[in-house]
Structures are given as structure tokens and as C-alpha cells.
Design an enzyme around this catalytic site. Sequence first.
Site, short mmCIF file in Angstrom:
data_model
loop_
_atom_site.label_atom_id
_atom_site.label_comp_id
_atom_site.label_asym_id
_atom_site.label_seq_id
_atom_site.Cartn_x
_atom_site.Cartn_y
_atom_site.Cartn_z
N GLU A 40 -18.31 -3.83 1.58
CA GLU A 40 -18.17 -3.87 2.43
C GLU A 40 -17.86 -6.20 2.88
OE1 GLU A 40 -15.36 -3.30 3.18
OE2 GLU A 40 -16.06 -0.48 2.32
N TYR A 123 -13.92 -5.30 10.94
CA TYR A 123 -13.67 -4.35 9.65
C TYR A 123 -14.67 -3.44 9.79
CZ TYR A 123 -12.95 -3.54 5.25
OH TYR A 123 -13.11 -2.93 3.92
N ASP A 141 -7.67 -4.54 8.48
CA ASP A 141 -8.13 -5.67 7.79
C ASP A 141 -6.54 -6.25 6.88
OD1 ASP A 141 -7.19 -3.92 6.03
OD2 ASP A 141 -7.94 -4.49 4.50
N CYS A 195 2.72 -0.87 -0.68
CA CYS A 195 3.19 -2.08 0.60
C CYS A 195 2.76 -3.27 0.76
CB CYS A 195 2.92 -1.64 2.04
SG CYS A 195 4.19 -2.08 3.74
N CYS A 202 9.91 -1.31 -1.78
CA CYS A 202 10.80 -0.11 -1.23
C CYS A 202 11.45 1.05 -1.86
CB CYS A 202 10.54 -0.86 0.41
SG CYS A 202 10.07 -2.01 0.94
N CYS A 211 10.66 3.64 8.52
CA CYS A 211 9.65 2.71 8.18
C CYS A 211 10.26 1.24 8.50
CB CYS A 211 9.29 2.28 6.78
SG CYS A 211 8.59 0.23 6.45
#
Length: 352
Positions: A40, A123, A141, A195, A202, A211
Amino acid sequence: MHNEDPNAVFTGLLLHWHENNPRPMPWKETLDPYRIWISEVILQQTRVHQGWDYYLAFIKKFPDNKTLAQSSLADVLKAWEGLGYYTRARNLHKAAKKIEDELGGKFPQLYKQILSLPGIGPYTAAAVASFAFNLPNAVVDGNVIRVLSRYFGLDGNGDVGILKKEISEKADKLIQLSPSSAFNQAIMNFGALQCIPHKPDCTKCQMNKACFAFNHMRTNDLPPKKKKILRKNRFFIYCLIHHKKGIFIEQRTNRDIWQHLYQLPCFETDENWSTDNLPVFLKEKMSKVSLSEKIFHQTLTHQNIFARIIVLHTDEPLETKTDTLRYSEPNNLHKFAFPKLVLNILQQQAII
DNA sequence: AATTCGGGGAA
DNA sequence: TTCCCAGAATT
């Protein structure tokens, strides 16, 4: 029976999407908090592809916290060489020692304790807490901000601080509805693969029905754009001083870029490449040596670095007034971590 | 709240 | 070129 709670609809669709879009990564094959932590930190502001090999090499060289804690900072920085944001490596080393010295070598298992380690922010603490310990802490994030901003129409009124708070609160609600590890993985993958920031497809998105951005033609301006950063030009003169069999290198110590990394002795100048401020011993030799025609270049987030080099050979004793300057034979250069720009110069000059 | 920390991939 | 990436620390 229909479940029309928007949050439940979202998580249901998201987890379903996730099942059909696996994204294997080496750090997902373990529950070891140490390895998850390393991955991470490597991935902070860093694309998965870029961090992939660094992770494999890092855990091979430092397989556990104790090994990392007992290693030298120089070795840790060397493993980080070329990856950028080198404070991450120094904080990693600092945190490893803290875990060994103050926490009995055991990685903390509570969100707040994890968060208190150097180099670990909201995060990373949430990522380790959820992936290693299955705690219900939602990661926030860039992916999560984008996905939730678009899907739920959150924009923080254009204020990034408010936006982040809105996103965080929404994510905290959503993660209650599913296994936390799966939710965090799913929403980040969805943001990275479907996304996406620019021109997401889309019409092919399985989550487009509810959405907000899709239904209001707002995918292009959600989340709100960050304001542009302007880059400052800087001009470095690097001195490649061949002395007997080796060369001189120096460590960067100022509050500046590339702190604690090594470079060739460096003198900053202006856009005219003025050599007026070079030290005397170099000026005396400027009749014989000159700036390289070639200009090396490196783009950083806030700076544009241009560099030219001066190559000179001397076997005279050289005064080294700073303790950051040292002499190295070519065979020993592999011990020092250099920024990318310097690596390029050393390679171009056939030093390494 | 704004800036500053690298380097690279994609369009 | 421009955007932004599995952000955090400092100012």
C-alpha cells in the site's frame, strides 16, 4: 422482493461487478499485514503497473518487519531507487523500527494504532485494517472519490476538503453493507478499470442505471477538477569528477527534492547556464573543460529539471569541505540510491 | 487549506 | 502537452 435502498443497490451491483472482473495482484495473495502495508505504501500515488516489480523485489529483500527494521536506511532507499516520493522509504524504515522497538515486533491490529505509524495516513491505515484484519474501515483514494462522486453526485460544492469528507462518510456507510475487504477491493478496481477519469464507457457500465453522473451527463465534471499546478524550471550543473579510479558523489541534504539520495556534485544555476558561481577549483579548469552540449531533463510534479554536466579528470588531492561528499569507485556505486535524472547521466556516461 | 514531496502511463 | 495515479507530511 425489491431492495431499493440506493446504498444497498450500489454495493450489490459493485460486488457483482467485482466477481466478474478479477484483478490479481501479488499482494492480494497474503493476509500478512507487513506485506499488505508495504504494497500500500508503494502504491501511494503510484500506478499498480509501476509498483508491481518494486513490491516483489522489496519483499524478497526485506521479507518481514524485523529484516526491514534491522536493515540500513541506505539499503531501503536503494530498493526504492527510481520509484519516487522517497520520504515513503524513510518512513517505512522508521515505522519498521518502531514496530520492533516499541510494539514488540507485532504489527498493530487497530485502525488508530496503524494510523499512528509514520508514513501511514487514512488511506493506508484503512487498507491494511480491512485487507489484513477485516476491519470495517473504508479506503478513500482517487478511485473511490471518483466513483462515489459520480454515482451519488457528490461534489463538495467544489471544495476538495468538503468533497473528501462527503466521500469518506458515504464510504463508511456503504462498507457496512458488505465484507470490508471485498468492498474496498471492488470499488478501487471499478474506479481503475470501468469508472476511469477520462471518457469512461458509461453505456457499457453495469452500474449506470442509478448513476447520477451518467443520468445527468455529468461524468466529465465529476469529481471536480483539481486546479492546475505550475512547474518551475531549475538548472543543475553536475560535475563528473574522475579521480584516480573513481568519481565523487554527494548526498542531497537540503529541504528540497531527492532528500538523502546521492548525485554528482551539483551546482544550481540560471536559465543562461551561468558558471559565475562555480567554486574556484572548477573555474580554474573551465578553460579546459566545458558544459556538455547534451541537456538532461526530468519532469517532476512541481519542477522541470534541466541538467548539463562538466567532465573533468584530476589526480590532485581535492578538498572536501562537506561531509556529504564522498569518493566512490565504480564497483561501489550500486550501494547508493540516485534519482532517475542522475541514473540517466551515469548510464549515458557509461559509469554504470 | 495549500504546497510539496517522483516518475510514468495514456490519450 | 495534460491529467492523475490504491497519499502523506509539512507549511
